[in-house]
Design a protein around this motif. Structure first.
Motif, short mmCIF file in Angstrom:
data_model
loop_
_atom_site.label_atom_id
_atom_site.label_comp_id
_atom_site.label_asym_id
_atom_site.label_seq_id
_atom_site.Cartn_x
_atom_site.Cartn_y
_atom_site.Cartn_z
N THR A 1 0.83 -1.20 0.00
CA THR A 1 0.00 0.00 0.00
C THR A 1 0.86 1.24 0.00
OG1 THR A 1 -1.55 1.31 1.33
CG2 THR A 1 -0.13 -0.19 2.53
N GLU A 2 0.28 2.33 -0.52
CA GLU A 2 0.99 3.60 -0.45
C GLU A 2 0.64 4.34 0.84
OE1 GLU A 2 0.96 7.05 -3.50
OE2 GLU A 2 1.91 5.33 -4.45
N GLY A 3 -0.34 3.81 1.56
CA GLY A 3 -0.65 4.35 2.88
C GLY A 3 -1.21 5.75 2.88
N ARG A 4 -1.87 6.13 1.78
CA ARG A 4 -2.53 7.44 1.75
C ARG A 4 -4.00 7.19 1.46
NH1 ARG A 4 0.08 10.98 -2.39
NH2 ARG A 4 -0.58 12.81 -1.21
N GLU B 1 -4.70 4.56 -2.00
CA GLU B 1 -3.69 3.65 -1.45
C GLU B 1 -2.93 2.87 -2.50
OE1 GLU B 1 -6.66 4.01 0.03
OE2 GLU B 1 -6.43 4.06 2.20
#
Lengths: 449, 220
Positions: free
Chosen positions: A110-113, A117
């Motif tokens: 995941t890009e965690g945003r 994501e």
């Protein structure tokens, strides 16, 4: 259905329903985890479940809007689509990317945003898919030389949507800059470009369902989207109060944020005016019901529930609480989910050449709407409780959550179960439409087969 | 003809003006934003990457944006201090036995980077957000024992006067069972008295410790 290539929309609509079911399922899991934090905590931790809940939503709304676009563009251009093969290719590319993204989240890829994501590699595949879509739609319109108001507004919205996505693809070390540009994607999607797309699809459906003339609707449509832009572009300021951006965003965001319900109110008035003065109401009352419901829920969820917390003096206390979740649920449901479902109820029966069974569609409408309104108001109650006890009184977050807001969130889960029942009715209705094809059979009979 | 086209032209003109004003403000914001936060170091950026890699935003909010499952972390570094954060991120359950955050076990270096990131965020000029709570009534102030008891998280595990968590024992009568010096010693370092204790060391200052013990005494 006037053109064979309108069938390109069908796959998109089917996949929309698949993702909707997934979204609801993960909504149930995460709603339960608020009350029983250990529930599936190892197999499906809250942060992964929530990422899937919101990403399947983004994907299904996009698939629904793309499906609606593929259905309406041949109608409005009086021509076949430029390429149904490209539409199919784009479908498979985006569908596989979406599925890989969701599976990836489970394994921590995941890009965690929030909301965006999808990791960078998948971002690029999404860009390719969306470019193929824009190319296909763009060439179809250009070739037809019919840039009417619906097509112009729709295409502006779609192109804007694609451009904004690019601003979500860069890594920022500073969380202030991260959130500054993150809002370019999120705000300029839901309070900008998606509103343009929604306004265009609403206008198209109004023409089809009420018989109103394009000439009449064009003026309304442009006024609506002018107001969307006028209030929405600088309205982004209401996300820039507290993230490390300059103080002048407080008055700007406050003023333009306050005005943001106006275009939505205009859409409600517009819709009701055309329905009331309809020269010829379409027999497909289910699609019409969903369309009217979308207009009203859009106004309450996106307009009213947003505007009550948009002033900096109030937002200072409410920012980042369950009040935002209350607003988010009803806004997405009214503004986009119900509209996509309305478009599907109009288009799918035409594609499969079969009349929609009105009772199930109406049941699904009321069960889903009432449970979602309840869920939103329950979250609103949870939000007020959280604001008062945690923000104003200074009590500990976890203490307030366990002892006070969870009372509300238990009822939210109940509303979630009711919403699931509504979703099952909806999906069942579309499955019946899709699987049984008596009209074709009748034609077979007529042909002596 | 021109009469028919005015709504479309209005849309185009308004769009161009709004976008131009917004881009002008964007340029100005980008100029100002750096000065409103401390300098970015490699360690802070590494922490930011960890923040994203661990998908923290889908439980917590930061600067108020994110999910509402777990506390906002904008000012957590000021509230807890770096040492506490590092210990917590390495082994959350050891520091806060009742915590829901059980799946994280960062290395010393990772915890250090994450703490640096949170420290950096806590110093961003947020136009005064989040605001100081107005307090728990007229007779209380933010340094009162009850506030400390609430804000240090004691209340998540312990009940006092019928309110609070049930993971640890009810403390309504604890002051009649234990004297003040025992209470202070235990709260500072529970394992010193009971090796099996699940309660974490507190990071309370001497003043806060006095206030909490006063508060527990007044419950009697």
């Amino acid at each position: 259905m006037r053109f064979e290539s309108q069938k390109a929309a069908y796959k998109y609509f089917i996949f929309t329903l698949v993702l909707l079911v997934l979204q609801v399922l993960f909504g149930l899991i995460t709603a339960a985890q608020f009350i029983w934090p250990d529930f599936m905590a190892q197999t499906m931790p809250f942060n992964i479940g929530r990422a899937i809940h919101i990403n399947t939503m983004v994907f299904w709304l996009l698939f629904g809007l793309m499906g609606a676009t593929y259905y309406l563009v041949p109608d409005e251009t009086d021509s076949e689509l430029y390429s149904t093969k490209l539409a199919d290719f784009q479908f498979w590319l985006l569908a596989v990317t979406g599925v890989v993204a969701v599976i990836g989240y489970v394994f921590g890829w995941t890009e965690g945003r929030e909301y965006i994501e999808a990791p960078r590699l998948l971002d690029w595949l999404i860009v390719v898919g969306v470019l193929a879509f824009l190319y296909n739609i763009g060439i179809t319109i250009i070739k037809s030389k019919k840039w009417n108001s619906i097509l112009a507004v729709l295409f502006s919205g779609l192109a804007g949507l694609a451009v904004m996505y690019l601003f979500g693809m860069k890594f920022f070390g500073s969380i202030s800059l991260d959130q500054f540009f993150w809002w370019w994607v999120i705000h300029f999607w839901v309070e900008g470009t998606w509103e343009l797309i929604a306004a265009a699809i609403t206008a198209y459906l109004l023409i089809k369902l009420t018989g109103v003339q394009l000439k009449v609707i064009t003026k309304w449509l442009y006024l609506e989207v002018t107001l969307v832009v006028l209030t929405g572009v600088l309205g982004i300021g209401h996300h820039y109060f507290w993230i490390g951006t300059p103080e002048y965003w407080l008055p700007i965001g406050g003023i333009f944020g306050l005005l943001e319900p106006l275009p939505i109110l205009l859409m409600v008035i517009d819709t009701m005016r055309h329905v009331k003065h309809s020269p010829e109401l379409h027999h497909n009352r289910v699609a019409l019901l969903w369309l009217i419901g979308a207009a009203f829920t859009h106004f309450v969820g996106a307009g009213l529930m947003g505007v009550v917390q948009t002033l900096p003096s109030i937002n200072k206390w409410t920012h980042g609480t369950q009040l935002t979740a209350a607003h988010g649920h009803l806004a997405f449901y009214g503004a986009f989910a119900m509209l996509v479902i309305a478009a599907m109820y109009y288009a799918v029966p035409n594609i499969v050449n079969r009349q929609v069974s009105s009772s199930k569609g109406i049941w699904a409408f009321w069960v889903m709407l009432i449970s979602m309104v309840c869920m939103s108001f329950i979250l609103f109650g949870a939000g007020i409780t959280q604001v008062y006890l945690e923000r104003i009184m200074g009590m500990d977050f976890n203490y307030v959550k366990t002892n006070f807001t969870n009372f509300w969130l238990l009822w939210r889960l109940v509303a979630g179960v009711a919403f699931t029942v509504g979703t099952i009715i909806l999906v069942d209705d579309f499955l019946h439409l899709a699987i049984k094809k008596p009209a074709v059979n009748r034609r077979d009979i007529d042909a002596g087969l | 003809m021109s009469n028919e086209k005015w709504p479309r032209n209005l849309f185009i003109v308004v769009t161009v003006i709004c976008v131009a004003v917004f881009l002008f403000l964007t340029v100005d914001t980008l100029k100002q934003v750096q000065a409103r936060s401390p300098e970015l170091t490699e360690k802070v950026v590494a922490g930011k990457r960890l923040w994203q890699k661990n998908n923290c935003i889908n439980c917590h909010t930061i600067l108020g944006n994110g999910a509402y499952f777990a506390p906002d972390l904008t000012k957590v570094a000021q509230k807890r201090g770096e040492k506490w954060l590092v210990e917590f991120l390495k082994d959350p359950v050891a520091v806060m036995p009742g915590t829901v955050m059980k799946n994280i076990a960062m290395s010393e270096q990772e915890a250090d980077e994450m703490a640096a990131f949170l420290e950096w965020v806590s110093k961003v000029d947020t136009n005064g957000w989040p605001p100081e709570p107005l307090g728990l009534g007229d007779s209380e102030d933010s340094s009162s024992g009850e506030s400390v008891f609430q804000q240090a998280g004691c209340v998540s595990c312990h009940t006092t006067n019928g309110d609070g968590g049930t993971f640890g024992p009810d403390l309504s009568n604890v002051a009649s069972e234990r004297n003040n010096s025992w209470l202070k010693k235990y709260i500072s370092n529970p394992k010193q008295i009971n090796e099996q204790a699940k309660m974490p060391d507190s990071s309370l200052s001497g003043e806060e410790l006095d206030a909490v013990v006063d508060y527990l005494n007044n419950l009697k």
